[in-house]
Design an enzyme around this catalytic site. Structure first.
Site, PDB file in Angstrom:
ATOM      1  N   TYR A   1      23.110  30.447   9.083  1.00 24.97           N
ATOM      2  CA  TYR A   1      24.277  29.878   9.744  1.00 24.97           C
ATOM      3  C   TYR A   1      24.783  30.743  10.892  1.00 24.97           C
ATOM      4  O   TYR A   1      25.496  30.256  11.774  1.00 24.97           O
ATOM      5  CB  TYR A   1      25.389  29.610   8.732  1.00 24.97           C
ATOM      6  CG  TYR A   1      25.045  28.506   7.758  1.00 24.97           C
ATOM      7  CD1 TYR A   1      24.844  27.205   8.206  1.00 24.97           C
ATOM      8  CD2 TYR A   1      24.905  28.761   6.401  1.00 24.97           C
ATOM      9  CE1 TYR A   1      24.516  26.189   7.336  1.00 24.97           C
ATOM     10  CE2 TYR A   1      24.580  27.747   5.511  1.00 24.97           C
ATOM     11  CZ  TYR A   1      24.385  26.466   5.986  1.00 24.97           C
ATOM     12  OH  TYR A   1      24.060  25.454   5.102  1.00 24.97           O
TER      13      TYR A   1
ATOM     14  N   TYR B   1       7.412  23.652  -2.632  1.00 23.15           N
ATOM     15  CA  TYR B   1       7.936  23.071  -1.402  1.00 23.15           C
ATOM     16  C   TYR B   1       8.462  24.113  -0.419  1.00 23.15           C
ATOM     17  O   TYR B   1       9.064  23.758   0.592  1.00 23.15           O
ATOM     18  CB  TYR B   1       8.959  21.986  -1.736  1.00 23.15           C
ATOM     19  CG  TYR B   1       8.231  20.796  -2.334  1.00 23.15           C
ATOM     20  CD1 TYR B   1       7.829  19.731  -1.548  1.00 23.15           C
ATOM     21  CD2 TYR B   1       7.862  20.788  -3.688  1.00 23.15           C
ATOM     22  CE1 TYR B   1       7.095  18.672  -2.072  1.00 23.15           C
ATOM     23  CE2 TYR B   1       7.129  19.743  -4.220  1.00 23.15           C
ATOM     24  CZ  TYR B   1       6.743  18.688  -3.409  1.00 23.15           C
ATOM     25  OH  TYR B   1       6.005  17.660  -3.941  1.00 23.15           O
TER      26      TYR B   1
ATOM     27  N   HIS C   1      25.272  25.019  -4.235  1.00 24.73           N
ATOM     28  CA  HIS C   1      23.895  24.539  -4.392  1.00 24.73           C
ATOM     29  C   HIS C   1      23.549  24.196  -5.846  1.00 24.73           C
ATOM     30  O   HIS C   1      22.654  24.776  -6.451  1.00 24.73           O
ATOM     31  CB  HIS C   1      22.912  25.581  -3.845  1.00 24.73           C
ATOM     32  CG  HIS C   1      23.034  25.804  -2.372  1.00 24.73           C
ATOM     33  ND1 HIS C   1      22.095  26.502  -1.634  1.00 24.73           N
ATOM     34  CD2 HIS C   1      23.985  25.418  -1.481  1.00 24.73           C
ATOM     35  CE1 HIS C   1      22.469  26.525  -0.356  1.00 24.73           C
ATOM     36  NE2 HIS C   1      23.626  25.878  -0.252  1.00 24.73           N
TER      37      HIS C   1
ATOM     38  N   GLU D   1      15.224  18.200   4.476  1.00 25.86           N
ATOM     39  CA  GLU D   1      13.881  17.674   4.230  1.00 25.86           C
ATOM     40  C   GLU D   1      13.900  16.396   3.399  1.00 25.86           C
ATOM     41  O   GLU D   1      14.742  16.229   2.513  1.00 25.86           O
ATOM     42  CB  GLU D   1      13.035  18.718   3.488  1.00 25.86           C
ATOM     43  CG  GLU D   1      12.776  19.981   4.268  1.00 25.86           C
ATOM     44  CD  GLU D   1      11.917  20.988   3.513  1.00 25.86           C
ATOM     45  OE1 GLU D   1      11.618  22.044   4.088  1.00 25.86           O
ATOM     46  OE2 GLU D   1      11.547  20.717   2.341  1.00 25.86           O
TER      47      GLU D   1
ATOM     48  N   GLN E   1      30.764  22.881  -4.775  1.00 28.34           N
ATOM     49  CA  GLN E   1      29.873  21.751  -5.009  1.00 28.34           C
ATOM     50  C   GLN E   1      29.607  21.494  -6.492  1.00 28.34           C
ATOM     51  O   GLN E   1      28.882  20.546  -6.833  1.00 28.34           O
ATOM     52  CB  GLN E   1      28.544  21.989  -4.287  1.00 28.34           C
ATOM     53  CG  GLN E   1      28.696  22.099  -2.783  1.00 28.34           C
ATOM     54  CD  GLN E   1      27.509  22.783  -2.131  1.00 28.34           C
ATOM     55  OE1 GLN E   1      26.419  22.845  -2.675  1.00 28.34           O
ATOM     56  NE2 GLN E   1      27.721  23.299  -0.932  1.00 28.34           N
TER      57      GLN E   1
END
Length: 389
Positions: free
Chosen positions: A283, A272, A168, A262, A105
């Site tokens: 997973y 948060y 991430h 979210e 990513q």
């Protein structure tokens, strides 16, 4: 310009669905090579739209922004920025960009023109900066364009510590009405506790001045050893970020694990919750935590179980889409659609699945002239949503 043959029929059938979504691994990739027409009508719950395929050869696209002269810049994660004009690819790419750490990513991520671009000419990018070996660091830099050359490059902030791999990374950029720059940075995946640790940059939303300085009113500037740019923390992998100019609010969409994506209203200094509280699980099906609420930690405005793999997002402000005005549109990677959240102020009401199976929707954006655009992975599309009166 090619798309899956089944898409049109599925999209026409996908009217309003009130969902708490679908399963995600956000690094899934899906390809398609079956053709249909470039432009076709889709009936959504509230309006009929034409979906116009402008380009179909994108490779891992990430972000897009518009310049005052009408050009659009579109990033590809491998490290390129494509230049479009009048909704057509010019054949040119921005030259002279920094090398990127392209792993999973990580890579060249978001791009945003400064709100005062006409006066100052600054363009901002977020990217994974190579740090040697298989390590990288989310970095914000700015540059100016001379022709198609990236000049006057200035690195503004580099997140710490550097990290191995490419999981991430976030990462979006938005500006508010005072030209503060907010950017998102993921928790790096293998160490979720990063998100609760104020001594590192990961799993956070950050706020800086447009020249990289740290604002004196950031919430943790006076806390010893804290990263001074932190605005919020406990954010797992925030790949969606948008500024609501009409109400001076920042909204964020982040990936949960298996379940627990979210939509959050981002407010100064708040926690948060990741990974202390979550609506998702590992997973392999094992629990991450046995609680979904805790004092001092924010609840999402809405969440998705199972996950849709929330990604880039926009708020509809344009009069061209009166039935959607004020709603939030979120790209869904794993479930391959655009998720429209019907908003009432800061409350999320019903949701609608739109353009089912168009591809892994990486970003949805509203152009300065009020049209909605989306980019997809797998199908490699840039599409424009044109309302039919």
């Amino acid at each position: 310009m090619k798309l899956n043959k089944t898409f049109l029929g599925l999209a026409l059938a996908a009217s309003s669905l009130s969902i708490y979504a679908c399963d995600s691994k956000d690094d899934l990739d899906i390809a398609s090579d079956e053709p249909i027409d470039e432009t076709f009508a889709v009936q959504t719950e509230k309006m009929l739209i034409n979906v116009d395929t402008l380009y179909s050869d994108l490779e891992s696209p990430w972000g897009m922004t518009w310049l005052p002269d009408g050009k659009m810049l579109l990033t590809e994660r491998k490290g390129e920025i494509l230049i479009f004009e009048n909704d057509k690819f010019t054949g040119q790419k921005v030259q002279g960009l920094p090398k990127v750490h392209e792993v999973n990513q990580a890579g060249l991520l978001d791009v945003q023109a400064h709100p005062n671009y006409a006066q100052n000419g600054w363009i901002y990018i977020s990217y994974a900066k190579p740090k040697g070996g298989n390590k990288g660091a989310t970095t914000i830099m700015r540059f100016k364009l001379e022709g198609n050359q990236a000049v006057q490059q200035e690195e503004l902030i580099e997140t710490t510590p550097e990290w191995e791999g490419g999981r991430h990374y976030g990462s979006r950029i938005v500006f508010d009405k005072d030209n503060y720059l907010f950017f998102s940075n993921g928790d790096r995946g293998d160490t979720p506790s990063n998100a609760q640790d104020l001594t590192n940059s990961h799993g956070k939303i950050h706020r800086i001045h447009d020249d990289g300085r740290i604002p004196s009113d950031n919430p943790f500037v006076n806390e010893p050893n804290a990263i001074k740019s932190i605005w919020t923390y406990g954010n797992r992998n925030p790949q969606g970020l948008v500024y609501d100019k009409a109400n001076d609010r920042v909204w964020e969409a982040e990936h949960g694990p298996m379940g627990g994506d979210e939509l959050n209203l981002i407010e100064k200094g708040k926690n948060y919750g990741w990974p202390v509280i979550t609506y998702g699980q590992n997973y392999d099906g094992t629990p991450i935590t046995d609680i979904t609420e805790k004092e001092g930690m924010e609840q999402p405005v809405t969440y998705y179980v199972p996950s849709i793999a929330t990604c880039g997002m926009t708020i509809v402000t344009s009069d061209k889409y009166p039935a959607w005005k004020g709603d939030i549109l979120i790209g869904a990677l794993a479930k391959m659609h655009i998720n429209r959240v019907d908003m009432d102020g800061t409350k999320a009401l019903s949701q609608e699945v739109m353009l089912q199976d168009i591809g892994r929707v990486r970003q949805v954006s509203e152009s300065p002239d009020g049209y909605l655009y989306a980019i997809t992975e797998g199908t490699g599309l840039l599409v424009k949503l044109i309302p039919i009166r």
